[in-house]
Every structure is written in C-alpha cells, then in structure tokens.
Design a protein around this motif. Structure first.
Motif, mmCIF file in Angstrom:
data_model
loop_
_atom_site.group_PDB
_atom_site.id
_atom_site.type_symbol
_atom_site.label_atom_id
_atom_site.label_comp_id
_atom_site.label_asym_id
_atom_site.label_seq_id
_atom_site.Cartn_x
_atom_site.Cartn_y
_atom_site.Cartn_z
ATOM 1 N N ALA A 355 0.898 -1.066 -0.069
ATOM 2 C CA ALA A 355 -0.143 0.155 -0.083
ATOM 3 C C ALA A 355 0.885 1.401 -0.163
ATOM 4 C CB ALA A 355 -1.138 -0.161 1.447
ATOM 5 N N THR A 356 2.003 1.284 0.627
ATOM 6 C CA THR A 356 2.808 2.453 0.689
ATOM 7 C C THR A 356 3.278 2.715 -0.858
ATOM 8 O OG1 THR A 356 3.570 1.991 2.958
ATOM 9 C CG2 THR A 356 5.033 3.308 1.723
ATOM 10 N N MET A 357 3.904 1.401 -1.312
ATOM 11 C CA MET A 357 4.483 1.531 -2.709
ATOM 12 C C MET A 357 3.106 2.155 -3.670
ATOM 13 S SD MET A 357 6.320 -2.074 -3.161
ATOM 14 C CE MET A 357 7.007 -2.950 -2.051
ATOM 15 N N ARG A 366 5.281 2.220 -11.827
ATOM 16 C CA ARG A 366 5.746 0.859 -11.590
ATOM 17 C C ARG A 366 6.287 0.621 -10.206
ATOM 18 N NH1 ARG A 366 8.646 -0.064 -17.540
ATOM 19 N NH2 ARG A 366 7.158 -1.078 -18.621
ATOM 20 N N ALA A 367 5.826 -0.613 -9.718
ATOM 21 C CA ALA A 367 6.308 -1.141 -8.536
ATOM 22 C C ALA A 367 7.388 -2.420 -8.963
ATOM 23 C CB ALA A 367 5.297 -1.660 -7.527
ATOM 24 N N ILE A 368 8.780 -2.391 -8.540
ATOM 25 C CA ILE A 368 9.576 -3.389 -8.926
ATOM 26 C C ILE A 368 9.746 -4.098 -7.334
ATOM 27 C CG2 ILE A 368 11.730 -4.104 -9.591
ATOM 28 C CD1 ILE A 368 11.686 -1.422 -11.577
ATOM 29 N N GLY A 404 -3.753 -3.167 -5.637
ATOM 30 C CA GLY A 404 -4.060 -2.388 -6.754
ATOM 31 C C GLY A 404 -2.855 -2.321 -8.032
ATOM 32 N N PHE A 405 -2.264 -3.425 -7.972
ATOM 33 C CA PHE A 405 -1.348 -3.537 -9.356
ATOM 34 C C PHE A 405 -1.651 -4.571 -10.174
ATOM 35 C CE2 PHE A 405 1.147 -2.030 -5.364
ATOM 36 C CZ PHE A 405 1.872 -0.712 -6.034
ATOM 37 N N GLU A 406 -1.306 -4.243 -11.514
ATOM 38 C CA GLU A 406 -1.585 -5.217 -12.543
ATOM 39 C C GLU A 406 -0.005 -5.762 -12.707
ATOM 40 O OE1 GLU A 406 -3.045 -7.875 -14.911
ATOM 41 O OE2 GLU A 406 -4.235 -6.350 -14.009
ATOM 42 N N VAL A 407 0.022 -6.899 -12.505
ATOM 43 C CA VAL A 407 1.570 -7.702 -12.693
ATOM 44 C C VAL A 407 1.893 -7.880 -14.162
ATOM 45 C CG1 VAL A 407 2.956 -9.662 -11.993
ATOM 46 C CG2 VAL A 407 1.404 -8.759 -10.448
ATOM 47 N N THR A 460 16.237 -18.603 -6.477
ATOM 48 C CA THR A 460 16.613 -18.086 -5.008
ATOM 49 C C THR A 460 15.494 -16.792 -4.870
ATOM 50 O OG1 THR A 460 18.804 -18.663 -5.072
ATOM 51 C CG2 THR A 460 17.956 -17.148 -3.571
ATOM 52 N N SER A 461 15.041 -15.939 -5.989
ATOM 53 C CA SER A 461 14.665 -14.758 -5.756
ATOM 54 C C SER A 461 13.297 -14.655 -6.834
ATOM 55 C CB SER A 461 15.348 -13.574 -5.805
ATOM 56 O OG SER A 461 16.309 -13.628 -4.639
ATOM 57 N N LEU A 462 12.369 -14.072 -6.595
ATOM 58 C CA LEU A 462 11.215 -13.639 -7.822
ATOM 59 C C LEU A 462 11.434 -12.169 -7.722
ATOM 60 C CD1 LEU A 462 8.290 -15.654 -6.156
ATOM 61 C CD2 LEU A 462 9.570 -16.007 -8.309
ATOM 62 N N ILE A 463 11.211 -11.455 -9.114
ATOM 63 C CA ILE A 463 11.085 -10.240 -9.360
ATOM 64 C C ILE A 463 9.774 -9.948 -10.084
ATOM 65 C CG2 ILE A 463 12.332 -8.099 -10.480
ATOM 66 C CD1 ILE A 463 14.832 -9.385 -10.322
ATOM 67 N N ALA A 464 8.882 -9.251 -9.354
ATOM 68 C CA ALA A 464 7.801 -8.785 -10.045
ATOM 69 C C ALA A 464 7.728 -7.370 -10.187
ATOM 70 C CB ALA A 464 6.581 -9.018 -9.005
ATOM 71 N N VAL A 465 7.099 -7.042 -11.620
ATOM 72 C CA VAL A 465 7.119 -5.743 -12.011
ATOM 73 C C VAL A 465 5.541 -5.527 -12.061
ATOM 74 C CG1 VAL A 465 7.595 -4.190 -13.862
ATOM 75 C CG2 VAL A 465 9.462 -5.922 -13.267
ATOM 76 N N GLY A 466 5.140 -4.610 -11.173
ATOM 77 C CA GLY A 466 3.501 -4.263 -11.462
ATOM 78 C C GLY A 466 3.141 -2.560 -11.667
ATOM 79 N N THR A 467 2.226 -2.545 -12.323
ATOM 80 C CA THR A 467 1.670 -0.925 -12.585
ATOM 81 C C THR A 467 0.606 -0.807 -11.918
ATOM 82 O OG1 THR A 467 2.426 -1.808 -15.009
ATOM 83 C CG2 THR A 467 0.933 0.202 -14.690
ATOM 84 N N LYS A 468 0.668 0.312 -11.458
ATOM 85 C CA LYS A 468 -0.399 0.909 -10.645
ATOM 86 C C LYS A 468 -1.662 1.592 -11.292
ATOM 87 C CE LYS A 468 -1.420 5.070 -7.642
ATOM 88 N NZ LYS A 468 -1.265 6.270 -6.928
ATOM 89 N N VAL A 469 -2.839 0.565 -10.958
ATOM 90 C CA VAL A 469 -3.808 0.600 -11.535
ATOM 91 C C VAL A 469 -5.012 1.801 -11.076
ATOM 92 C CG1 VAL A 469 -3.750 -1.194 -13.133
ATOM 93 C CG2 VAL A 469 -4.901 -1.483 -10.648
#
Length: 469
Positions: A355-357, A366-368, A404-407, A460-469
């Motif tokens: 929510a802060t992002m 975008r939230a990475i 509230g992000f579209e991945v 080991t890691s996941l990287i998600a890129v999400g767009t604020k909608v």
C-alpha cells in the motif's frame, strides 16, 4: 540522549591525577545546548582512584562510576563505557592529564555541523603547543599510524591518539574486541571499513614520562601491530548478524550489477527506493535519474549511504518504515518507479508495504519488487535476516493484485545460488555468509549470468513488476 556528550573515562591506578582530571572534565566548555555525562570505568585499580571518583560522583550526579570485576585493560574498560553511553556523541578521555578537555569544542565542531561521523584529535598536526618527549615513542606512533593507514586507506597523522569523538549510535553498532591498547587501531580500521567520515583536528598534548606513570610500552606497540593485521584481514564490522550479512553482500559488486541490470529496463526517471540500506543498488541506479529518493528504517545505513552518494544533487535521503504509509506521505504520487529489493519479506503485514508503494506512485507508475522464493528453503539465514516468509510466484501475484497493481512481469532470478542457500541455511544452519565464498561467487557472476536461465530448479528470488491501476 539528544544534545548530550558521553565522556568515556577508562581508569587504572591514577590516584594522583583522576580528581584533577574530573574537575577539568566538569569545567570544560561545551557548545551551547550540549549536556555531558561522565562514565568512569575503574579497571580494578589497586590504589585509591575509584574511591576518589565515588566521592566526586556523590557531589556531581553527571558522574557515573562502574567497577570492572577484574583488570582487563583499557579497551575492555572503554567497551563497558560504550555500552552505558546515552549521549548523542561520545569521546574517550584518558584518566591522566595528557589530554586537555578544553580541546573538546574543536573536536565536536565537525560532528555538530553534520560533516563528520568521527573526529580524531591529532597530537602531531599543527597545534598551539605540545610537550616534547621521547623520539622513539613518536617514531613508534608514526609507524603504527602508517601501518594502519596502509590497511584502512586513510591519511591520518595520529591513529594512536586517545581523543576520538564518535557518534554514539555508530560506536555502539561496531563489534570491538581488543582489551588493551589495540582498541585504537581496531576502532580506526572498523570506522574506515564502515566508510565513516573521519576528520582530524589539532590538539594540545602534555605527555607524561614513564617516571610520571606512563603505562604504554614496547609490548603494546607489537600488540597494536598484530591488531592492525588481524582486523585489516577481517570484514566483521557490525554487531548485528543481519547487518553484517548486508555488509558482506555490499562487497559483491558484480552480483549487485547483475541484479540492477535485470530491473533497469523497468526503472523510470523519478525513483523511490525502499530499504536502500548501504546504497549497494542506489549507487548504480541513482546517477542517471531526475529524482532518486533512498529510504530506509536504519539511520546508520542511511548515514553510510549519504557518505558515499551525497554529492548527487537529485538524491534525497528519507528515514521511513515501508509498513507505515504515513511516513511517506511527503512523496504521495511523486514518483514513477518504486524499487523494493529484499525488503517486503521483512514486513509482517506485507500488504501495508504494498500500500505504501502504491501511495507514492503516480498513476501508471511501476513497482519493482524482489523477494526470496521458496518456503521449503526457509532456514537459519532467513531468521537472522529477519524474514517473515519466502514467497511463491502465485502468492506474490495475488498480493500485488489485491493492493492495486497489475503484474506485467514475473522474473525468476538467481537460480545458481539456491543449492548453496539450502545447504547453508537448512542443513548446516549457519547464521553468516562466508566472505571468501561470496568473493568466489562474485568473481564468477559473468558465468552465472549466462547459464542461470538454463538451470532446471527454482530460483532463489522472484522479481515482480507491477503497474499501478
């Protein structure tokens, strides 16, 4: 305590001088608004030194006397005093009369102005006066300072000086182990490895002769040299295991570039980085942006980051907790990209973090988000680092959509280290990462980048890129 100086006084058999020394310490002028507390640690004196301090403490509540259970040495006494220090700044004051408390104002000025993390008082820089004494003693000081400078890449003129004024929060976070006079080079080397801003100022010096009670000798010089070599080879500069791991990771420059190169295509011109830490990624991402906000909950990390990158005019440093949207209200809708790498797993309520992002992102921003993958490899390293969880791709996707992000992208990152993490954290149950192993791993990153996507196991890691909608 804000606006307070902690005076740390190691004491051993100074009956002739301690009363006068404390009178001078009490009378020494301080900058306006600065109070003092005086912590005297008696190292099992066999004369009446402690009794004199106890008598003065009864009349001056700012004096605190602590007695060691046995004689351990100056370094051990200073360590005990550091544990008890409550002031914003601390200064070491020997219990003899060689160093003049009237020099404190000069030492404190760079600290109070925010220009320094530590200030050393040099007996060999130009000063008003110093007593002329032993040639070979000064040569030993010069040689030890030279050796320490070679190891720590500093240009000090007087490493062995007693007068070291340091921000107390920084001092408390450094693991110190030297019991005797090796305290001086150990602290200097670890401050350098923490990239602290160190200043020197000239001080007056009235040295004692051995007939007058001077204690340091040839054996201590060899001990200091051994200390310089030992701590020069060590990378242990944080008390906290989790912070020490982060420091070790900061030395993996090639790996940090690999991680940054992976997210670069999605990073915009106005960025807010959550959990910037010591600036491992900030230093790569920041230079080409219009605005870069580096945030973290840890002020010591941000101080180190500012020391490295504060020359960039478009860099803003912000103290805030990702789990507290109210602490980022200043940046509402101001950035087009948030970068949150290896942070969300530290938040108990990770939806608050998401929510802060969303709050600080402009529409379409975008939230990475990079998080550790795989609940089945959660182990000792995760616990030391303060991880509440490791994620699956589905869990991370669901939580981002809920927030509230579209991945738009889910990247599987760093398969190569998963077997090593599993062995270290689940089988061996270790709580640290070997700096040597990390250096070897980092040197081979050029190869890992080429083969990583072909490895047949989970990342080991996941990287998600999400767009604020």
């Amino acid at each position: 305590m804000k606006n307070c100086l902690s005076v740390l006084v190691p004491l051993y058999n100074e009956q002739a001088f301690i009363g006068e020394l404390l009178s001078r310490v009490l009378a020494a002028p301080l900058p306006n608004g600065l109070d003092r507390e005086i912590i005297v640690v008696d190292d099992c004196s066999t004369d009446g030194s402690a009794d004199i301090v106890a008598n003065m403490a009864g009349r001056h509540p700012e004096i605190q006397l602590v007695r060691q259970p046995k004689n351990l040495g100056k370094g051990a006494a200073v360590r005990r005093a550091i544990e008890l220090a409550r002031g914003e700044y601390s200064i070491v004051q020997d219990a003899d009369l060689e160093y003049d408390p009237r020099d404190w104002s000069r030492l404190l000025r760079p600290l109070l102005e925010g220009r320094a993390d530590a200030v050393f008082g040099s007996r060999f820089a130009t000063s008003e006066e110093r007593r002329v004494l032993y040639f070979w003693h000064s040569q030993a000081n010069w040689m030890l300072t030279l050796a320490c400078n070679l190891i720590s890449d500093l240009n000090l003129t007087d490493m062995e000086t007693c007068y070291k004024a340091v921000r107390t929060s920084l001092l408390k976070s450094i693991p110190l182990s030297s019991d005797r006079f090796g305290f001086e080079p150990e602290l200097t080397i670890k401050l350098a490895k923490r990239r602290a801003r160190i200043y020197e100022v000239p001080i007056s010096y009235s040295g004692r002769t051995y007939d007058q009670g001077k204690k340091i000798g040839l054996i201590d010089a060899f001990d200091a040299l051994f200390t310089i070599i030992r701590h020069g080879m060590s990378s242990h500069v944080y008390k906290d295991h989790g912070q020490q791991i982060l420091h070790t990771m900061s030395l993996a420059g090639r790996f940090n570039h690999w991680m940054t190169d992976t997210i670069q295509p999605f990073v915009g011109a106005r960025v807010l980085e959550f959990g910037a830490g010591m600036g491992n990624l900030t230093r790569i991402l920041c230079p080409t942006r219009n605005l870069y906000v580096a945030s973290d909950i840890n002020n010591e990390h941000l101080a180190r980051l500012s020391n490295r990158l504060g020359h960039y005019p478009h860099l803003e440093v912000h103290t805030g907790n990702l789990a507290r949207p109210d602490q980022f209200e200043l940046y509402r809708d101001r950035v087009d990209t948030t970068v949150c790498l290896n942070v969300l797993e530290h938040i108990e309520d990770d939806l608050n973090g998401l929510a802060t992002m969303r709050q600080v992102l402009a529409p379409g921003g975008r939230a990475i988000v990079l998080v550790p993958e795989g609940k089945n490899i959660y182990g000792s390293l995760d616990r030391v680092l303060g991880h509440y969880r490791r994620y699956s791709a589905q869990e991370l996707t669901d939580k981002m959509r809920h927030s509230g992000f579209e991945v738009e992208k889910m990247l599987l990152f760093n398969r190569i280290s998963r077997p090593g993490w599993f062995v270290t954290a689940r089988i061996l149950k270790k709580e640290t990462i070997s700096p040597t192993q990390l250096k070897v791993f980092d040197r081979l990153v050029w190869m890992w980048r080429r083969i990583d996507r072909f490895l047949p196991w989970a990342p080991t890691s996941l990287i998600a890129v999400g767009t604020k909608v």
